[in-house]
Motif scaffolding. Structure first.
Motif, PDB file in Angstrom:
ATOM      1  N   HIS A  11      -4.621  20.794  -3.383  1.00  0.00           N
ATOM      2  CA  HIS A  11      -3.848  19.570  -3.169  1.00  0.00           C
ATOM      3  C   HIS A  11      -4.775  18.401  -2.803  1.00  0.00           C
ATOM      4  CE1 HIS A  11      -0.622  17.047  -1.618  1.00  0.00           C
ATOM      5  NE2 HIS A  11      -1.266  16.957  -0.476  1.00  0.00           N
ATOM      6  N   ARG A  12      -5.737  18.691  -1.932  1.00  0.00           N
ATOM      7  CA  ARG A  12      -6.654  17.647  -1.486  1.00  0.00           C
ATOM      8  C   ARG A  12      -7.650  17.289  -2.586  1.00  0.00           C
ATOM      9  NH1 ARG A  12      -5.928  20.825   3.415  1.00  0.00           N
ATOM     10  NH2 ARG A  12      -4.768  19.513   4.853  1.00  0.00           N
ATOM     11  N   ALA A  27      -5.995  15.027  -4.916  1.00  0.00           N
ATOM     12  CA  ALA A  27      -5.800  13.694  -4.335  1.00  0.00           C
ATOM     13  C   ALA A  27      -7.079  12.863  -4.464  1.00  0.00           C
ATOM     14  CB  ALA A  27      -5.392  13.825  -2.872  1.00  0.00           C
ATOM     15  N   VAL A  28      -8.219  13.496  -4.176  1.00  0.00           N
ATOM     16  CA  VAL A  28      -9.503  12.786  -4.294  1.00  0.00           C
ATOM     17  C   VAL A  28      -9.770  12.456  -5.764  1.00  0.00           C
ATOM     18  CG1 VAL A  28     -11.998  12.966  -3.944  1.00  0.00           C
ATOM     19  CG2 VAL A  28     -10.451  13.828  -2.211  1.00  0.00           C
ATOM     20  N   ARG A  81      -7.667  11.973  -8.131  1.00  0.00           N
ATOM     21  CA  ARG A  81      -6.762  10.901  -8.563  1.00  0.00           C
ATOM     22  C   ARG A  81      -7.291   9.529  -8.118  1.00  0.00           C
ATOM     23  NH1 ARG A  81      -1.027   9.354  -8.927  1.00  0.00           N
ATOM     24  NH2 ARG A  81      -0.861   7.410  -7.779  1.00  0.00           N
ATOM     25  N   ALA A  82      -7.660   9.438  -6.829  1.00  0.00           N
ATOM     26  CA  ALA A  82      -8.139   8.152  -6.306  1.00  0.00           C
ATOM     27  C   ALA A  82      -9.407   7.720  -7.044  1.00  0.00           C
ATOM     28  CB  ALA A  82      -8.391   8.269  -4.805  1.00  0.00           C
ATOM     29  N   LEU A 101      -8.601   6.738 -10.713  1.00  0.00           N
ATOM     30  CA  LEU A 101      -7.938   5.421 -10.804  1.00  0.00           C
ATOM     31  C   LEU A 101      -8.957   4.291 -10.650  1.00  0.00           C
ATOM     32  CD1 LEU A 101      -4.643   5.995  -8.771  1.00  0.00           C
ATOM     33  CD2 LEU A 101      -4.854   5.568 -11.233  1.00  0.00           C
ATOM     34  N   GLY A 102      -9.894   4.506  -9.734  1.00  0.00           N
ATOM     35  CA  GLY A 102     -10.940   3.491  -9.544  1.00  0.00           C
ATOM     36  C   GLY A 102     -11.812   3.347 -10.783  1.00  0.00           C
ATOM     37  N   THR A 109     -10.585   1.437 -13.917  1.00  0.00           N
ATOM     38  CA  THR A 109     -10.548  -0.039 -13.906  1.00  0.00           C
ATOM     39  C   THR A 109     -11.769  -0.617 -14.624  1.00  0.00           C
ATOM     40  OG1 THR A 109     -11.675  -0.162 -11.778  1.00  0.00           O
ATOM     41  CG2 THR A 109      -9.266  -0.095 -11.723  1.00  0.00           C
ATOM     42  N   TYR A 110     -12.782   0.226 -14.844  1.00  0.00           N
ATOM     43  CA  TYR A 110     -13.964  -0.236 -15.597  1.00  0.00           C
ATOM     44  C   TYR A 110     -13.672  -0.068 -17.088  1.00  0.00           C
ATOM     45  CZ  TYR A 110     -16.519   0.056 -11.162  1.00  0.00           C
ATOM     46  OH  TYR A 110     -16.947  -0.117  -9.865  1.00  0.00           O
ATOM     47  N   THR A 128     -18.400   5.957   2.899  1.00  0.00           N
ATOM     48  CA  THR A 128     -17.196   6.666   2.441  1.00  0.00           C
ATOM     49  C   THR A 128     -17.302   8.170   2.691  1.00  0.00           C
ATOM     50  OG1 THR A 128     -17.078   5.017   0.706  1.00  0.00           O
ATOM     51  CG2 THR A 128     -15.625   6.895   0.479  1.00  0.00           C
ATOM     52  N   LEU A 154     -14.332  14.517  -6.409  1.00  0.00           N
ATOM     53  CA  LEU A 154     -15.154  13.375  -6.802  1.00  0.00           C
ATOM     54  C   LEU A 154     -15.822  13.596  -8.166  1.00  0.00           C
ATOM     55  CD1 LEU A 154     -16.875  12.497  -3.393  1.00  0.00           C
ATOM     56  CD2 LEU A 154     -15.074  11.203  -4.530  1.00  0.00           C
ATOM     57  N   ALA A 161     -16.023   1.463   3.418  1.00  0.00           N
ATOM     58  CA  ALA A 161     -15.572   2.859   3.352  1.00  0.00           C
ATOM     59  C   ALA A 161     -14.257   3.005   2.595  1.00  0.00           C
ATOM     60  CB  ALA A 161     -15.435   3.412   4.770  1.00  0.00           C
ATOM     61  N   ARG A 195     -11.820  -0.289  -5.706  1.00  0.00           N
ATOM     62  CA  ARG A 195     -11.302  -0.505  -7.056  1.00  0.00           C
ATOM     63  C   ARG A 195      -9.856  -0.057  -7.210  1.00  0.00           C
ATOM     64  NH1 ARG A 195     -14.719  -3.516 -10.402  1.00  0.00           N
ATOM     65  NH2 ARG A 195     -13.504  -2.643 -12.104  1.00  0.00           N
ATOM     66  N   ILE A 196      -9.282   0.497  -6.148  1.00  0.00           N
ATOM     67  CA  ILE A 196      -7.877   0.898  -6.254  1.00  0.00           C
ATOM     68  C   ILE A 196      -7.053   0.117  -5.230  1.00  0.00           C
ATOM     69  CG2 ILE A 196      -8.381   3.185  -7.176  1.00  0.00           C
ATOM     70  CD1 ILE A 196      -7.922   4.360  -4.416  1.00  0.00           C
ATOM     71  N   LEU A 231      -4.157   8.350  -0.543  1.00  0.00           N
ATOM     72  CA  LEU A 231      -5.222   9.357  -0.553  1.00  0.00           C
ATOM     73  C   LEU A 231      -5.333  10.020   0.815  1.00  0.00           C
ATOM     74  CD1 LEU A 231      -7.796  10.822  -1.568  1.00  0.00           C
ATOM     75  CD2 LEU A 231      -9.072   8.768  -0.981  1.00  0.00           C
ATOM     76  N   SER A 289      -2.511  12.293   1.680  1.00  0.00           N
ATOM     77  CA  SER A 289      -2.639  13.586   0.996  1.00  0.00           C
ATOM     78  C   SER A 289      -3.698  14.451   1.676  1.00  0.00           C
ATOM     79  CB  SER A 289      -3.025  13.382  -0.472  1.00  0.00           C
ATOM     80  OG  SER A 289      -2.047  12.614  -1.115  1.00  0.00           O
ATOM     81  N   LEU A 290      -4.793  13.837   2.105  1.00  0.00           N
ATOM     82  CA  LEU A 290      -5.856  14.602   2.755  1.00  0.00           C
ATOM     83  C   LEU A 290      -5.369  15.235   4.063  1.00  0.00           C
ATOM     84  CD1 LEU A 290      -9.035  12.401   2.202  1.00  0.00           C
ATOM     85  CD2 LEU A 290      -8.229  14.333   0.871  1.00  0.00           C
TER      86      LEU A 290
END
Lengths: 267, 341
Positions: free
Chosen positions: A2-3, A6-7, A9-10, A13-14, A17-18, A91, A109, B108, B112-113, B121, B124-125
């Motif tokens: 699940h996690r 989620a990572v 997906r994020a 999505l980022g 955009t490129y 991050t 990632l 951090a 871009r989102i 995110l 969900s984590l």
């Protein structure tokens, strides 16, 4: 899982955009096939005998080799590159304050990168199929994907070791570049092991790309089933298990070291 | 129940050292810069549930290091730290479920989102999913005033909005403990004031969160914190309410603006040295004085007025970090043992 999703997906999505960069990268792959086609055509009479056991056409031999190159490059460089970038931005440290475990984090990632490799590989294979005179066994795509996934897993171990070095000393010590180069030179990406100088030829068996490409070409260009390629597959599975175990243990140790030394964030 | 058992956070003799220079070659040669430098030196403190606790100190005092140890991304060399009774080293995975961190660095975030995706995110984590997650995300964004712009990319936000996104991200699972590292560092004064009000009224009073906040602004600490620890070169030199710390510095400081013609009389009444000359502006001169305590203020004003001094302004001077640091002898040469306030 699940996690991890989620990572993924994020991150995806980022990256989506490129748009221009994505499009240019895809076009580059397709354009790069053109000189390969003509050079392979010119070298066909010379290469035909050496590659006969794996392919009748040097162009498709090179295309499958190029796909493996994409996979290896992503596997060895994605993790150290992400770690480096996310240490700089803070991050990585932020994500590690949450309940996610590092394998899920790295998996999430890296997912986009491997997805992108798969798309570029598919574009390359379709282009080759349109141009090539020999056939590509499309029904064998699942087997081909399994072989490439095992190849990626084998090299992810090296990526993890390089990532561990970035965590510890902020440098991958050129391990990804060295692994990629050795894979290309010894792993039968552009030429079979039989044409290597006698001093180097024995080392070809030490590179996971060699059994992977041998199996991949048999499956995709000779329409062989995986069952007929068991020795190569077992060798590849061995590499993959060793890679994940050694890489995983090293990365875990480096993460603990980074937590002690304070190198999880920019310094 | 003892105060330690009821505490949200406890630190006992926590020590941490870093090598300033991590170069392998230089370390192998044993260069001076490669020797470990103490960043935290036997730090002990307790944060009670529901309070806003400040870590106040200059740059390099060890505030962020302390927060990183609490948030499990840094291991202490010695000592123990617990969050909700859980050890940050041996029970790190459980600790991470009980706290959320708002970092000082807005990079951090995933720039871009959208803000919604950033918060989603983190939801969900922390194990949220489906409709419950989406509702929590919207609620967190609404709480920080970003509900209407949640679909916008974080990269297009101002620093204040990004800071709010970081807070929304931390709040989405309503953790009982929040760690804020210099939350107003990159904000303009108006936005900073709004954020402080939000921290006090919403995070602490409304949501009942325990908040540990690192800052080098005593103004911020005074406005927000129930108690604070003053960190100097990795050591806690004082832990108390800000009012008591202020009193320990030496009474209540006030600024008196009087008619320049009455300066000498005012100085005499305020017991100020005569050799300090402050420039007169618009015929008024400003004098800074220290009263024994705030209770004396009306008495002093009355005395000034009775002596015929025209008083244009009489206002408290906020405690500064410099005042605090001076009071604990931070000017002393490196290596000298700091006296405890």
């Amino acid at each position: 899982m699940h996690r991890l999703l989620a990572v993924a997906r994020a991150y995806t999505l980022g990256m989506l955009t490129y748009r221009t960069r994505t499009l240019v990268s895809l076009i580059t792959v397709l354009v790069a096939v053109v000189p390969v086609y003509f050079v392979a055509g010119a070298l066909q009479p010379l290469a035909a005998k050496a590659i006969a056991s794996e392919s009748t056409e040097y162009f498709t031999y090179l295309v499958v080799g190029s796909v493996a190159s994409f996979v290896v490059a992503e596997a060895v460089s994605a993790i150290p590159s992400l770690i480096n970038s996310y240490i700089t931005s803070g991050t990585l440290e932020q994500l590690l304050t949450t309940p996610i475990r590092w394998p899920s984090l790295l998996g999430g990632l890296s997912a986009y990168g491997f997805g992108w490799v798969a798309l570029r590989a598919l574009a390359l294979l379709v282009t080759a199929w349109v141009w090539a005179t020999s056939t590509i066994a499309w029904p064998r795509m699942l087997e081909f994907t399994i072989i490439m996934a095992l190849l990626a897993t084998a090299y992810v171990g090296i990526g993890l070791i390089a990532g561990a070095l970035v965590l510890s000393i902020r440098s991958s010590l050129f391990i990804p570049q060295a692994a990629g180069t050795l894979s290309a030179l010894l792993g039968t990406v552009y030429f079979p092991a039989s044409v290597l100088p006698s001093a180097f030829a024995p080392f070809a068996v030490l590179v996971p790309t060699t059994p992977a490409l041998r199996a991949a070409r048999q499956v995709l260009l000779r329409d062989q089933s995986l069952g007929a390629l068991l020795p190569d597959l077992l060798q590849l599975v061995g590499w993959a298990v060793a890679g994940v175990v050694i890489g995983g243990v090293t990365f875990h140790a480096a993460l603990q070291h980074a937590r002690r030394a304070g190198t999880l964030t920019q310094y | 129940m003892s105060s330690t058992a009821a505490a949200a956070i406890t630190l006992c003799d926590v020590t941490k050292s870093f090598r300033a220079d991590r170069g392998l070659w230089r370390r192998w040669r044993g260069d001076a810069g490669t020797r470990p430098r103490a960043v935290l030196d036997a730090v002990s403190l307790t944060v009670q549930r529901g309070e806003i606790f400040g870590l106040v100190g200059a740059n390099g005092a060890g505030k962020t290091t302390l927060l990183k140890i609490l948030s499990t991304v840094l291991l202490p060399d010695a000592g123990t730290a617990t969050v909700d009774g859980l050890d940050v080293v041996t029970q790190a995975a459980l600790v991470r479920r009980r706290l959320a961190v708002v970092p000082a660095d807005e990079r951090a975030l995933f720039w871009r989102i959208s803000a919604t995706e950033n918060v989603r995110l983190f939801a969900s984590l922390y194990g949220l999913s489906g409709a419950a997650r989406d509702a929590a995300v919207q609620q967190a964004l609404d709480l920080v005033g970003l509900g209407s712009v949640g679909k916008q990319q974080v990269g297009s936000f101002s620093s204040g909005m990004r800071q709010r996104t970081l807070i929304a991200r931390a709040l989405v699972t309503r953790p009982p403990i929040l760690i804020l590292d210099e939350p107003t560092r990159s904000l303009d004064p108006v936005t900073a004031r709004e954020l402080r009000r939000f921290i006090r009224d919403v995070l602490c009073t409304q949501l009942g969160a325990t908040i540990v906040l690192a800052t080098h602004s005593t103004e911020e600490a005074l406005q927000l914190c129930d108690r604070a620890a003053l960190l100097v070169r990795g050591r806690v030199v004082a832990t108390d309410t800000l009012a008591r710390l202020q009193a320990a510095v030496g009474g209540a400081r006030v600024r008196v603006r009087v008619d320049a013609a009455h300066e000498a009389r005012a100085r005499a009444l305020l017991h100020l040295p005569v050799d300090v000359i402050s420039p007169a502006i618009d015929g008024l001169v400003a004098l800074d004085a220290t009263l024994p305590d705030a209770v004396h203020a009306p008495v002093v004003v009355e005395a000034l007025v009775r002596a015929g001094v025209r008083v244009a302004e009489f206002a408290p001077v906020p405690l500064t970090l410099a005042d605090l640091l001076e009071s604990v002898g931070v000017e002393s040469p490196p290596g000298e043992v700091l006296r405890h306030a």
